[in-house]
Design a protein around this motif. Structure first.
Motif, short mmCIF file in Angstrom:
data_model
loop_
_atom_site.label_atom_id
_atom_site.label_comp_id
_atom_site.label_asym_id
_atom_site.label_seq_id
_atom_site.Cartn_x
_atom_site.Cartn_y
_atom_site.Cartn_z
N ALA A 309 0.84 -1.20 0.00
CA ALA A 309 0.00 0.00 0.00
C ALA A 309 0.87 1.25 0.00
N VAL A 310 2.04 1.13 0.65
CA VAL A 310 3.00 2.23 0.69
C VAL A 310 3.82 2.28 -0.60
N ALA A 311 4.35 1.13 -1.00
CA ALA A 311 5.18 1.03 -2.21
C ALA A 311 4.58 -0.05 -3.10
N SER A 312 3.85 0.36 -4.10
CA SER A 312 3.17 -0.61 -4.97
C SER A 312 4.17 -1.53 -5.66
N GLU A 313 5.42 -1.09 -5.78
CA GLU A 313 6.45 -1.89 -6.43
C GLU A 313 6.80 -3.15 -5.64
N TYR A 314 6.39 -3.23 -4.39
CA TYR A 314 6.75 -4.36 -3.53
C TYR A 314 5.93 -5.62 -3.81
N ALA A 315 4.87 -5.52 -4.62
CA ALA A 315 4.02 -6.69 -4.89
C ALA A 315 3.56 -6.67 -6.33
N PRO A 316 3.29 -7.85 -6.91
CA PRO A 316 2.77 -7.88 -8.28
C PRO A 316 1.34 -7.34 -8.33
N GLU A 317 0.93 -6.96 -9.52
CA GLU A 317 -0.41 -6.41 -9.70
C GLU A 317 -1.46 -7.40 -9.22
N GLY A 318 -2.44 -6.87 -8.51
CA GLY A 318 -3.53 -7.69 -8.01
C GLY A 318 -3.28 -8.34 -6.66
N MET A 319 -2.07 -8.11 -6.10
CA MET A 319 -1.72 -8.70 -4.81
C MET A 319 -1.20 -7.61 -3.87
N GLU A 320 -1.33 -7.88 -2.58
CA GLU A 320 -0.81 -6.97 -1.55
C GLU A 320 0.25 -7.71 -0.73
N LEU A 321 1.21 -6.96 -0.22
CA LEU A 321 2.27 -7.51 0.62
C LEU A 321 2.25 -6.84 1.98
N TYR A 322 2.26 -7.65 3.02
CA TYR A 322 2.28 -7.17 4.40
C TYR A 322 3.49 -7.77 5.12
N SER A 323 4.02 -7.03 6.06
CA SER A 323 5.02 -7.61 6.96
C SER A 323 4.48 -7.57 8.38
N ALA A 324 4.81 -8.60 9.15
CA ALA A 324 4.45 -8.66 10.57
C ALA A 324 5.72 -8.94 11.35
N THR A 325 5.96 -8.14 12.38
CA THR A 325 7.21 -8.23 13.12
C THR A 325 6.98 -8.66 14.56
N PHE A 326 7.72 -9.68 14.97
CA PHE A 326 7.75 -10.15 16.35
C PHE A 326 9.06 -9.67 16.97
N LEU A 327 9.01 -9.19 18.19
CA LEU A 327 10.22 -8.75 18.88
C LEU A 327 10.92 -9.95 19.50
N GLY A 328 12.25 -9.90 19.51
CA GLY A 328 13.01 -11.05 19.98
C GLY A 328 13.03 -12.14 18.93
N ILE A 329 13.47 -13.32 19.32
CA ILE A 329 13.51 -14.47 18.41
C ILE A 329 12.64 -15.56 19.02
N PRO A 330 11.33 -15.55 18.73
CA PRO A 330 10.44 -16.58 19.29
C PRO A 330 10.88 -17.99 18.88
N GLU A 331 10.64 -18.94 19.78
CA GLU A 331 11.04 -20.32 19.52
C GLU A 331 10.08 -21.04 18.58
N GLU A 332 8.86 -20.53 18.45
CA GLU A 332 7.87 -21.20 17.62
C GLU A 332 8.32 -21.26 16.16
N ASP A 333 7.85 -22.26 15.44
CA ASP A 333 8.21 -22.36 14.03
C ASP A 333 7.44 -21.34 13.20
N ASP A 334 7.81 -21.23 11.94
CA ASP A 334 7.25 -20.19 11.08
C ASP A 334 5.74 -20.28 10.97
N GLU A 335 5.22 -21.47 10.78
CA GLU A 335 3.77 -21.62 10.60
C GLU A 335 3.00 -21.28 11.86
N THR A 336 3.57 -21.59 13.01
CA THR A 336 2.90 -21.23 14.27
C THR A 336 2.82 -19.72 14.41
N LEU A 337 3.91 -19.03 14.09
CA LEU A 337 3.89 -17.57 14.14
C LEU A 337 2.90 -17.02 13.13
N ALA A 338 2.88 -17.59 11.94
CA ALA A 338 1.95 -17.11 10.91
C ALA A 338 0.50 -17.27 11.37
#
Length: 417
Positions: A309-338
């Motif tokens: 939404a900020v930089a349209s160049e970050y995603a292909p047309e018709g799609m949106e890109l989001y980032s989500a940030t966790f502080l520290g290094i959680p032990e959970e695996d990627d899918e659990t965090l997702a």
């Protein structure tokens, strides 16, 4: 024999190389990786742009204005302020003087009391005329204590300051030195935060181009393994090769700088984070605007950024890109965090559907910053701490930020030129 060697092709090393070259020295930069950038890196896949961890540039940073051609980066700015989110509730806090259209949302924001909004505006005025370097020389208390002394309410701290400044300092407890808060709040009040259209690595790539244009040589894939200063010469080992130089700059990561120079006080303790990247069809995307979304309920995740939404160049047309940030290094695996991210954004935007929110990438960044407790600058090493004509360049000689890294490169060059 060469005039100057720079160990490390991150922000600090590239700035140092440029200034040394502009002073007329023959400069060679040795970078261990195959490209420049240090901790500032960007990857691309399937039309998406992934910066390594959520990073932004503060346009008002003095070193950004001095060392970069900001317009050439095609800046894509976030809207000032943030969206405060918790289950079934969202509100906007912005600076109505800079974003008049957001004034009604800010005025009627029930998450932040009117008295706290007035305190923010008052603080903005207090900091307007203060010199940034003077601000950094102050501090001495935690951000939490500072806000308490200024009269900010517990609700303001918990629902806005903790997630917002937790994202900046990677410390949601707000135990960071208050000087960092004052400095960054002044910068936020006077400029924008943005990402380059081509990703954050466009910044070090521009710095490298400017260093080369000034006459420096950059050799990637070559690591400096030893630096020794004695008298008016520096001996630099690059693999099996030994070079003699009139000057050397050590601009590597903190651990390597400690090994190369044996200087005490280089901070090697780390604050880390985990940033996940998600895609969602534009037709299903919630209306986030261009503001960072703060998790006012808890820190999992701490923030979500609507990157495309900020930089349209970050995603292909018709799609949106989001980032989500966790502080520290959680032990959970990627899918659990997702799953936690999906649950959180689903509670914030119950009117939207996140069934197609797809995890694209996870970056675990063990060393994103070094801790900056009250008085931390008193223990940082001086740039001229190594023996002989050797200088340190890195944010660990200033403060943990892009500003600190860029400024440190200039300071190191000034010592040796």
């Amino acid at each position: 024999m060469t005039d100057a060697v720079v160990a490390g092709g991150g922000l600090a090393g590239l700035v140092a190389a440029r200034h040394l070259a502009e002073a007329g020295l023959d400069v060679t930069v040795f970078e261990e990786r195959d490209d420049v950038g240090g901790r500032v890196r960007t990857a691309r896949a399937d039309g998406y742009t992934f910066d390594r961890g959520f990073q932004v540039i503060f346009s008002a940073y003095p070193a950004v204005q001095r060392e970069l051609d900001v317009e050439a980066l095609s800046p894509r700015p976030f809207t000032p302020g943030a969206t405060i989110a918790r289950p079934n509730h969202r509100s906007v806090l912005s600076d109505p003087l800079r974003k008049p259209t957001a004034a009604p949302q800010t005025v009627f924001n029930q998450e932040v009391r009117t008295a706290d909004k007035l305190r923010l505006f008052r603080l903005q005025r207090e900091l307007a005329d203060r010199d940034p370097e003077t601000i950094l020389d102050g501090g001495g208390t935690t951000i939490a204590d500072y806000l308490g002394r200024k009269g900010f309410s517990k609700r303001f701290v918990e629902r806005f300051a903790a997630p917002f400044y937790g994202g900046i300092t990677l410390d949601r407890s707000l135990g960071t030195d208050s000087a960092v808060f004052e400095y960054t709040y002044k910068m936020l009040s006077e400029g924008e935060i943005f990402v380059p259209a081509d990703g954050m690595q466009a910044m070090p790539e521009q710095l490298a181009d400017r260093a080369v244009a000034a006459g420096a040589t950059i050799e990637t894939g070559r690591a400096v393994t030893g630096v020794r200063g004695e008298g008016d010469e520096a001996t630099v080992e690059v693999g099996s090769e030994t070079l003699t130089a009139d000057a050397a700059v050590v601009a590597t990561d903190p651990a390597t700088a400690t090994e190369l120079t044996a200087v005490d006080g280089i901070p090697t303790d780390a604050l880390g984070c985990v940033t996940q990247y998600f895609s969602l069809p534009t037709s299903m995307a919630p209306k986030t605007g261009k503001r960072i979304v703060l998790n006012a309920a808890d820190e999992r995740p701490n923030t979500v950024a609507p990157l495309s939404a900020v930089a349209s160049e970050y995603a292909p047309e018709g799609m949106e890109l989001y980032s989500a940030t966790f502080l520290g290094i959680p032990e959970e695996d990627d899918e659990t965090l997702a799953s936690e991210v999906r649950e959180a954004v689903g509670s914030w935007y119950p009117e939207a559907s996140f069934g197609d929110l797809e995890l694209l990438r996870t970056d675990r960044v063990p060393f994103a910053q070094f801790p900056q407790p009250p008085g931390f600058r008193d223990s940082l090493p001086d740039p001229d701490a190594p023996a002989g004509p050797v200088a340190l360049a890195g944010d660990y000689t200033r403060w943990s930020s892009i500003q600190g890294a860029l400024e440190s490169g200039r300071v190191a060059a000034d010592l040796l030129a």
